[in-house]
Design a protein around this motif. Structure first.
Motif: not given
Length: 384
Positions: A260-266
């Motif tokens: 899980s990420f708070k920001h950006g494209n992954h």
């Protein structure tokens, strides 16, 4: 269908002779340009330039998939590649990073010429991902992604295939079979169906970019981005009569635990199956993040993230630039496994690839959007 192509294996075997493959190693020369890798889930990965028979680096293939057949690496290109690289399979030696001069060009089977999807897949389809089919030598599966610039489905075909639960022109799974003349026949095609509640949204250029196929016929599909902006992994089973049908392939969410990420494209841009101690994992490459994800297919464990530090080979080192230079970005889109080694190839990201230029010895290679072949031994520490 298996028996029909058994006779073709002599051709494929001649092209892809067996080898004992080892990771790309260091030379005795000190790697004084190499950064020290911090402790933890971090790996240093060094890449060799993919090189043609004439000694030149491979010209802008925009490599979008990588698989293995009989000890050789097999890749293909997406629609943004140089025209000389499109709609064909490329055979690569893992020991030398040399690309075979043999042309393995795609052709449409007679049976598919009347298909609703014939006009798209025989022109310049956006092919993403490639996987060899176990126990069917010379047979592969690929998938299409962005068809937003295609003229679309006919009214009759739109009535049948117009609602896929995702994009207007559905993602297509395509079966490929190597022929005796080394051409590659597109023999079958089927569209993907996603239930509306899976919440995919209409993102033509953020679709399926990873395929992985297990020995028991379980196909895993890695999606770049859903309506919430997150990557997903779907699955279906390729049964004995799978290619005798023409209707939608229903997709099932694996519900694996992705990072899980708070920001950006992954996104997920490459995918492969790996069996260890009776447990099944998926290895995924996250192009935007310079990472390798080790995914537990049961969904019981969180995904392990391995940060990758990529280095490009320098053929003529000097006092300023030694044998390996650190890369700003690698943009991995092809991933496969031979024994206990992960092999990766990059799809040079045209918007940022020239940011890699530091040493003049490699400038022309980066400007030609030439890819590199990377290898990484699988580590015991990745598995808990």
């Amino acid at each position: 269908m298996k028996s029909k192509f058994v006779v073709l294996w002599a051709c494929v075997a001649a092209l892809c002779a067996c080898h004992s493959v080892q990771p790309l190693g260091d030379s005795a020369e000190a790697l004084d340009n190499q950064r020290e890798a911090p402790t933890g889930n971090v790996a240093t990965v060094k890449g060799r330039w993919l090189t043609e028979e004439n000694g030149a680096v491979m010209l802008d293939p925009q490599t979008s998939g990588l698989t293995v057949l009989n000890g050789k690496l097999i890749s293909l290109s997406d629609r943004s590649a140089d025209p000389s690289q499109r709609l064909q399979l490329h055979v690569i030696s893992p020991e030398t990073a040399l690309v075979s001069p043999d042309i393995m060009a795609f052709e449409l089977s007679d049976a598919l010429k009347a298909s609703c999807f014939a006009s798209y897949i025989q022109e310049n389809p956006d092919l993403e991902a490639l996987v060899a089919v176990p126990n069917e030598p010379g047979v592969f599966v690929t998938i299409t992604e962005d068809a937003s610039d295609h003229r679309g489905l006919s009214p009759e075909c739109a009535a049948k295939y117009g609602h896929s639960g995702s994009v207007d022109y559905p993602f297509l799974l395509v079966r490929l079979a190597v022929q005796t003349d080394r051409s590659v026949l597109m023999t079958h095609v089927r569209p993907l169906m996603f239930a509306d509640e899976l919440n995919l949204a209409n993102f033509p250029n953020d679709g399926i970019e990873g395929l992985a196929l297990s020995e028991d016929g379980q196909l895993y599909l890695g999606l770049e981005k859903d309506a919430a902006g997150g990557a997903r992994v779907f699955t279906t089973n390729i049964s004995a009569d799978f290619w005798q049908q023409e209707d939608f392939i229903p997709m099932r969410d694996t519900q694996v635990k992705l990072p899980s990420f708070k920001h950006g494209n992954h996104p997920i841009n490459a995918l492969e199956v790996y069996q260890r101690d009776g447990h099944r994992y998926l290895f995924a490459a996250a192009r935007n993040d310079e990472q390798l994800w080790v995914i537990d297919v049961t969904g019981q464990q969180d995904t392990l993230v391995v940060d990758l530090h990529f280095f490009a080979q320098i053929n003529t080192p000097n006092k300023t630039c030694s044998r390996w230079e650190p890369m700003d970005n690698a943009s991995i889109e092809g991933l496969t496994i031979i024994d206990d080694t992960v092999w990766m190839v990059n799809d040079p990201w045209k918007a940022v690839y020239l940011h890699n230029i530091q040493c003049e010895q490699n400038r022309a290679k980066f400007e030609k959007m030439a890819p590199l072949l990377f290898s990484l031994p699988i580590q015991d520490a990745w598995f808990r």
